[in-house]
Design a protein around this motif. Structure first.
Motif, PDB file in Angstrom:
ATOM      1  N   MET A   1     -44.562  70.062 -14.489  1.00 46.48           N
ATOM      2  CA  MET A   1     -44.337  68.880 -15.325  1.00 46.48           C
ATOM      3  C   MET A   1     -45.510  67.902 -15.211  1.00 46.48           C
ATOM      4  SD  MET A   1     -41.258  66.109 -15.237  1.00 46.48           S
ATOM      5  CE  MET A   1     -41.966  64.679 -14.488  1.00 46.48           C
ATOM      6  N   SER A   2     -45.858  67.530 -14.000  1.00 45.53           N
ATOM      7  CA  SER A   2     -46.951  66.567 -13.853  1.00 45.53           C
ATOM      8  C   SER A   2     -48.282  67.299 -13.938  1.00 45.53           C
ATOM      9  CB  SER A   2     -46.826  65.795 -12.540  1.00 45.53           C
ATOM     10  OG  SER A   2     -46.789  66.679 -11.459  1.00 45.53           O
ATOM     11  N   GLU A   3     -48.892  67.178 -15.073  1.00 41.06           N
ATOM     12  CA  GLU A   3     -50.114  67.894 -15.398  1.00 41.06           C
ATOM     13  C   GLU A   3     -51.327  67.130 -14.869  1.00 41.06           C
ATOM     14  OE1 GLU A   3     -52.271  68.675 -19.653  1.00 41.06           O
ATOM     15  OE2 GLU A   3     -50.110  68.594 -19.579  1.00 41.06           O
ATOM     16  N   ASN A   4     -52.203  67.809 -14.165  1.00 32.42           N
ATOM     17  CA  ASN A   4     -53.417  67.182 -13.660  1.00 32.42           C
ATOM     18  C   ASN A   4     -54.446  67.070 -14.775  1.00 32.42           C
ATOM     19  OD1 ASN A   4     -52.073  67.265 -11.249  1.00 32.42           O
ATOM     20  ND2 ASN A   4     -53.284  68.911 -10.390  1.00 32.42           N
ATOM     21  N   ARG A   5     -55.333  66.099 -14.645  1.00 30.38           N
ATOM     22  CA  ARG A   5     -56.396  65.897 -15.631  1.00 30.38           C
ATOM     23  C   ARG A   5     -57.726  65.669 -14.929  1.00 30.38           C
ATOM     24  NH1 ARG A   5     -54.574  64.328 -20.796  1.00 30.38           N
ATOM     25  NH2 ARG A   5     -52.528  65.264 -21.010  1.00 30.38           N
ATOM     26  N   VAL A   6     -58.796  65.938 -15.656  1.00 30.72           N
ATOM     27  CA  VAL A   6     -60.134  65.650 -15.148  1.00 30.72           C
ATOM     28  C   VAL A   6     -60.488  64.218 -15.537  1.00 30.72           C
ATOM     29  CG1 VAL A   6     -62.576  66.241 -15.261  1.00 30.72           C
ATOM     30  CG2 VAL A   6     -60.862  68.055 -15.290  1.00 30.72           C
ATOM     31  N   VAL A   7     -60.832  63.429 -14.537  1.00 29.39           N
ATOM     32  CA  VAL A   7     -61.252  62.046 -14.741  1.00 29.39           C
ATOM     33  C   VAL A   7     -62.571  61.861 -14.007  1.00 29.39           C
ATOM     34  CG1 VAL A   7     -60.713  59.616 -14.310  1.00 29.39           C
ATOM     35  CG2 VAL A   7     -58.887  61.192 -14.972  1.00 29.39           C
ATOM     36  N   GLN A   8     -63.611  61.497 -14.745  1.00 26.84           N
ATOM     37  CA  GLN A   8     -64.945  61.290 -14.183  1.00 26.84           C
ATOM     38  C   GLN A   8     -65.375  62.492 -13.328  1.00 26.84           C
ATOM     39  OE1 GLN A   8     -63.757  57.029 -13.037  1.00 26.84           O
ATOM     40  NE2 GLN A   8     -65.985  56.911 -13.243  1.00 26.84           N
ATOM     41  N   GLU A  33     -50.376  61.123 -19.898  1.00 29.10           N
ATOM     42  CA  GLU A  33     -50.266  61.316 -21.346  1.00 29.10           C
ATOM     43  C   GLU A  33     -51.598  60.994 -22.015  1.00 29.10           C
ATOM     44  OE1 GLU A  33     -47.431  62.287 -22.822  1.00 29.10           O
ATOM     45  OE2 GLU A  33     -46.220  62.215 -20.994  1.00 29.10           O
ATOM     46  N   ASP A  34     -51.856  61.661 -23.136  1.00 33.60           N
ATOM     47  CA  ASP A  34     -53.006  61.307 -23.968  1.00 33.60           C
ATOM     48  C   ASP A  34     -52.681  60.041 -24.757  1.00 33.60           C
ATOM     49  OD1 ASP A  34     -54.802  63.502 -23.446  1.00 33.60           O
ATOM     50  OD2 ASP A  34     -53.382  64.764 -24.516  1.00 33.60           O
ATOM     51  N   THR A  35     -53.707  59.296 -25.119  1.00 34.92           N
ATOM     52  CA  THR A  35     -53.529  58.159 -26.028  1.00 34.92           C
ATOM     53  C   THR A  35     -54.455  58.375 -27.220  1.00 34.92           C
ATOM     54  OG1 THR A  35     -55.336  56.782 -25.174  1.00 34.92           O
ATOM     55  CG2 THR A  35     -53.216  56.620 -24.018  1.00 34.92           C
ATOM     56  N   ASP A  36     -54.277  57.577 -28.257  1.00 34.22           N
ATOM     57  CA  ASP A  36     -55.199  57.658 -29.397  1.00 34.22           C
ATOM     58  C   ASP A  36     -56.235  56.543 -29.315  1.00 34.22           C
ATOM     59  OD1 ASP A  36     -53.576  55.542 -29.952  1.00 34.22           O
ATOM     60  OD2 ASP A  36     -52.832  56.310 -31.860  1.00 34.22           O
ATOM     61  N   ARG A  37     -56.478  56.081 -28.087  1.00 29.04           N
ATOM     62  CA  ARG A  37     -57.432  55.001 -27.874  1.00 29.04           C
ATOM     63  C   ARG A  37     -58.773  55.554 -27.408  1.00 29.04           C
ATOM     64  NH1 ARG A  37     -54.137  50.774 -24.167  1.00 29.04           N
ATOM     65  NH2 ARG A  37     -56.144  49.745 -24.226  1.00 29.04           N
ATOM     66  N   ALA A  38     -59.824  54.843 -27.758  1.00 30.15           N
ATOM     67  CA  ALA A  38     -61.154  55.147 -27.232  1.00 30.15           C
ATOM     68  C   ALA A  38     -61.504  54.060 -26.222  1.00 30.15           C
ATOM     69  CB  ALA A  38     -62.182  55.176 -28.349  1.00 30.15           C
ATOM     70  N   CYS A  39     -62.264  54.427 -25.216  1.00 33.36           N
ATOM     71  CA  CYS A  39     -62.679  53.470 -24.190  1.00 33.36           C
ATOM     72  C   CYS A  39     -63.524  52.362 -24.817  1.00 33.36           C
ATOM     73  CB  CYS A  39     -63.484  54.197 -23.127  1.00 33.36           C
ATOM     74  SG  CYS A  39     -64.192  53.095 -21.886  1.00 33.36           S
ATOM     75  N   PRO A  40     -63.202  51.096 -24.529  1.00 35.85           N
ATOM     76  CA  PRO A  40     -64.005  49.991 -25.078  1.00 35.85           C
ATOM     77  C   PRO A  40     -65.404  49.905 -24.477  1.00 35.85           C
ATOM     78  CG  PRO A  40     -62.336  49.155 -23.569  1.00 35.85           C
ATOM     79  CD  PRO A  40     -62.069  50.622 -23.732  1.00 35.85           C
ATOM     80  N   GLU A  41     -65.634  50.588 -23.355  1.00 38.65           N
ATOM     81  CA  GLU A  41     -66.953  50.530 -22.721  1.00 38.65           C
ATOM     82  C   GLU A  41     -67.863  51.679 -23.126  1.00 38.65           C
ATOM     83  OE1 GLU A  41     -66.828  49.867 -18.501  1.00 38.65           O
ATOM     84  OE2 GLU A  41     -65.704  48.003 -18.732  1.00 38.65           O
ATOM     85  N   CYS A  42     -67.321  52.921 -23.160  1.00 40.97           N
ATOM     86  CA  CYS A  42     -68.209  54.062 -23.427  1.00 40.97           C
ATOM     87  C   CYS A  42     -67.762  54.918 -24.613  1.00 40.97           C
ATOM     88  CB  CYS A  42     -68.352  54.932 -22.178  1.00 40.97           C
ATOM     89  SG  CYS A  42     -66.929  55.997 -21.872  1.00 40.97           S
ATOM     90  N   GLY A  43     -66.580  54.629 -25.181  1.00 48.02           N
ATOM     91  CA  GLY A  43     -66.098  55.415 -26.312  1.00 48.02           C
ATOM     92  C   GLY A  43     -65.418  56.714 -25.926  1.00 48.02           C
ATOM     93  N   GLY A  44     -65.264  56.952 -24.616  1.00 47.24           N
ATOM     94  CA  GLY A  44     -64.623  58.180 -24.140  1.00 47.24           C
ATOM     95  C   GLY A  44     -63.118  58.177 -24.365  1.00 47.24           C
ATOM     96  N   ASP A  45     -62.484  59.302 -24.047  1.00 46.84           N
ATOM     97  CA  ASP A  45     -61.036  59.435 -24.211  1.00 46.84           C
ATOM     98  C   ASP A  45     -60.292  58.647 -23.139  1.00 46.84           C
ATOM     99  OD1 ASP A  45     -61.285  61.155 -26.388  1.00 46.84           O
ATOM    100  OD2 ASP A  45     -61.381  62.928 -25.100  1.00 46.84           O
ATOM    101  N   VAL A  46     -59.240  57.931 -23.571  1.00 49.56           N
ATOM    102  CA  VAL A  46     -58.404  57.161 -22.656  1.00 49.56           C
ATOM    103  C   VAL A  46     -57.074  57.891 -22.474  1.00 49.56           C
ATOM    104  CG1 VAL A  46     -57.162  54.975 -22.330  1.00 49.56           C
ATOM    105  CG2 VAL A  46     -59.485  54.961 -23.261  1.00 49.56           C
ATOM    106  N   ILE A  47     -56.642  58.026 -21.216  1.00 47.15           N
ATOM    107  CA  ILE A  47     -55.333  58.604 -20.903  1.00 47.15           C
ATOM    108  C   ILE A  47     -54.474  57.514 -20.279  1.00 47.15           C
ATOM    109  CG2 ILE A  47     -56.066  61.001 -20.724  1.00 47.15           C
ATOM    110  CD1 ILE A  47     -56.439  60.654 -17.745  1.00 47.15           C
ATOM    111  N   GLU A  48     -53.155  57.743 -20.239  1.00 52.23           N
ATOM    112  CA  GLU A  48     -52.270  56.749 -19.651  1.00 52.23           C
ATOM    113  C   GLU A  48     -51.308  57.405 -18.682  1.00 52.23           C
ATOM    114  OE1 GLU A  48     -50.243  55.161 -23.162  1.00 52.23           O
ATOM    115  OE2 GLU A  48     -48.410  56.118 -22.466  1.00 52.23           O
TER     116      GLU A  48
END
Length: 76
Positions: A1-8, A33-48
């Motif tokens: 259930m708790s899916e790992n993600r790559v961050v930096q 979870e994925d979001t439909d937001r882009a990072c305000p600093e670098c434009g990368g994908d934002v997760i929550e």
């Protein structure tokens, strides 16, 4: 259930992601979870991730997968 993600470039669990956002240990975290937001600093994908920093508080945290940017719904 708790899916790992790559961050930096590192694989993180939901709890570890919450700790990166909060800056300290958290009690519990929900799945990332994925979001439909882009990072305000670098434009990368934002997760929550929803997490409990204490027994009485629930916070939704947001983190860019590519840079240091992070925020919570406390700040929005």
């Amino acid at each position: 259930m708790s899916e790992n993600r790559v961050v930096q470039g590192r694989m993180v669990t939901p709890k570890r992601l919450a700790e990166l956002i909060e800056g300290e240990d958290v009690m519990d975290a929900e799945s990332i979870e994925d979001t439909d937001r882009a990072c305000p600093e670098c434009g990368g994908d934002v997760i929550e991730v929803g997490y409990m920093p204490s027994i009485t508080e629930f916070v939704t945290g947001y983190k860019c997968q590519d840079c240091d940017w992070a925020a919570t719904d406390r700040e929005e």
